[in-house]
Design an enzyme around this catalytic site. Structure first.
Site, PDB file in Angstrom:
ATOM      1  N   ASP A   1      62.392  47.717 -24.231  1.00  0.00           N
ATOM      2  CA  ASP A   1      61.138  46.976 -24.059  1.00  0.00           C
ATOM      3  C   ASP A   1      60.654  47.072 -22.614  1.00  0.00           C
ATOM      4  OD1 ASP A   1      59.907  45.893 -26.287  1.00  0.00           O
ATOM      5  OD2 ASP A   1      61.291  44.202 -26.428  1.00  0.00           O
TER       6      ASP A   1
ATOM      7  N   LYS B   1      59.370  48.753 -36.988  1.00  0.00           N
ATOM      8  CA  LYS B   1      60.105  49.435 -35.921  1.00  0.00           C
ATOM      9  C   LYS B   1      61.304  50.174 -36.511  1.00  0.00           C
ATOM     10  CE  LYS B   1      59.131  46.219 -32.192  1.00  0.00           C
ATOM     11  NZ  LYS B   1      59.601  45.003 -31.514  1.00  0.00           N
TER      12      LYS B   1
ATOM     13  N   GLN C   1      63.518  40.676 -30.462  1.00  0.00           N
ATOM     14  CA  GLN C   1      62.151  40.317 -30.870  1.00  0.00           C
ATOM     15  C   GLN C   1      61.778  38.932 -30.332  1.00  0.00           C
ATOM     16  OE1 GLN C   1      59.934  42.321 -32.497  1.00  0.00           O
ATOM     17  NE2 GLN C   1      58.446  40.685 -32.251  1.00  0.00           N
TER      18      GLN C   1
END
Ligand code: NDP
Length: 294
Positions: free
Chosen positions: A121, A54, A98
């Site tokens: 997200d 990422k 995460q």
């Protein structure tokens, strides 16, 4: 019939190129360089690999990447303090925590503490609500990527019968919302669905987000359907090694479907591309600018 293979890697690469161009334009015209903060707690090897890719994608798109690696015994209070700092930091447009988080931390509490405007997200209830009510929202990356892949085969999804297997908050539910917004007739299937095979056989568009290796067999697929395999499952391979397979039996799907995504190389690369897309979108929204065109 031999299905068209939807090359997620190439499509993601093209999307990343377009995002980089839009980011360069944003910097030139408005002096804004989108920034993504990625928070990793502990040292789960799979998470480390994912976080690295990422950060790399963000930098390659000309954006700023801020990595925060915290020890596995980090307290919930300390993590919440970091989120508060990132929420207040004007150079940070996107925050990504995460998952999974260690057991001493309440993941829902942490995710809900992220400023919805920075929630790249798209897991915050505010963004889920905005998506459900057709408002501008940050939408979970895997569903967005899955719909983009389906649209490479069917540019208009309107009127198609779409079946989504899986109803998680991160994949199945937002995916169903996106398909509804595309004017599909949507069925959401799950572990309690009766006659799953028959339900799937009705689908012009079949999305599998289950987490069960190769569960969807060839005879579950309507001939000519577009099949998007979201699943990522590690199974024993040759010589004591492991290999990745999806939720769809790929070989059988190739014989029946009109188009199918491979695993790996299908939805996975799109998820990363959509993380940077959401960072760009968050940066534009924070400056009161319209949605970027990519
Ligand atoms: P979850 O475990 O949260 O959800 C799985 C869903 O599948 C649930 O809704 C469950 O139903 C349903 N399900 C389980 N077993 C069956 C069955 N036998 N028949 C029908 N439905 C069933 O998984 P996620 O949504 O997080 O992920 C799904 C898959 O997608 C996983 O393989 C994951 O690795 C992959 N994934 C891939 C990403 C990518 O970038 N490509 C990103 C995120 C996930 P119920 O609700 O009734 O329990």
């Amino acid at each position: 019939m031999t299905a068209t293979i939807i090359d997620g890697k190439a499509i993601a690469q093209e999307l990343r190129g377009n995002i980089a161009k839009a980011a360069a334009q944003l910097a030139k015209e408005h002096g804004i360089v989108p920034g993504l903060a990625v928070v990793l707690v502990g040292n789960d090897p799979a998470s480390e690999v994912y976080v690295k890719s990422k950060s790399k994608a963000v930098t390659e798109a000309g954006m700023k990447s801020f990595d925060h690696k915290l020890p596995a015994d980090t307290s919930q209070a300390d993590l919440l303090k970091l989120i508060e700092q990132l929420n207040a930091d004007k150079s940070v447009h996107g925050i990504l925590v995460q998952l999974p988080l260690p057991s001493q931390i309440d993941s829902t509490l942490v995710l809900n503490s992220i400023d919805p405007g920075k929630d790249v997200d798209g897991f915050h209830p505010v963004n889920a609500g905005r998506l459900a009510t057709g408002q501008r929202a940050l939408v979970p990356c895997t569903p967005v990527g899955s719909v983009i892949l389906a649209k490479t085969i069917n540019p208009s999804l309107a009127g198609l019968d779409a079946v989504v297997i899986g109803r998680s908050n991160i994949v199945g539910k937002p995916l169903a919302q996106l398909l509804l917004a595309e004017n599909c007739t949507v069925t959401i299937a799950h572990s309690k669905t009766k006659d799953l095979k028959e339900v799937c056989r009705r689908a012009d568009l079949l999305f599998a987000a289950v987490g069960r290796p190769e569960m969807v067999r060839g005879d579950w697929i309507k001939p000519g359907a577009t099949v998007i395999d979201v699943g990522i499952n590690r199974v024993p391979g040759e010589g004591g090694k492991t290999r990745l397979v999806g939720d769809v039996n790929y070989k059988e799907a190739l014989e029946v479907a009109g188009a199918v995504t491979p695993v790996p190389g299908g939805v996975g690369p799109m998820t990363i591309a959509c993380v940077i897309l959401n960072t760009l979108r968050a940066a534009c929204a924070s400056a009161g600018l319209p949605e970027p065109k990519v």
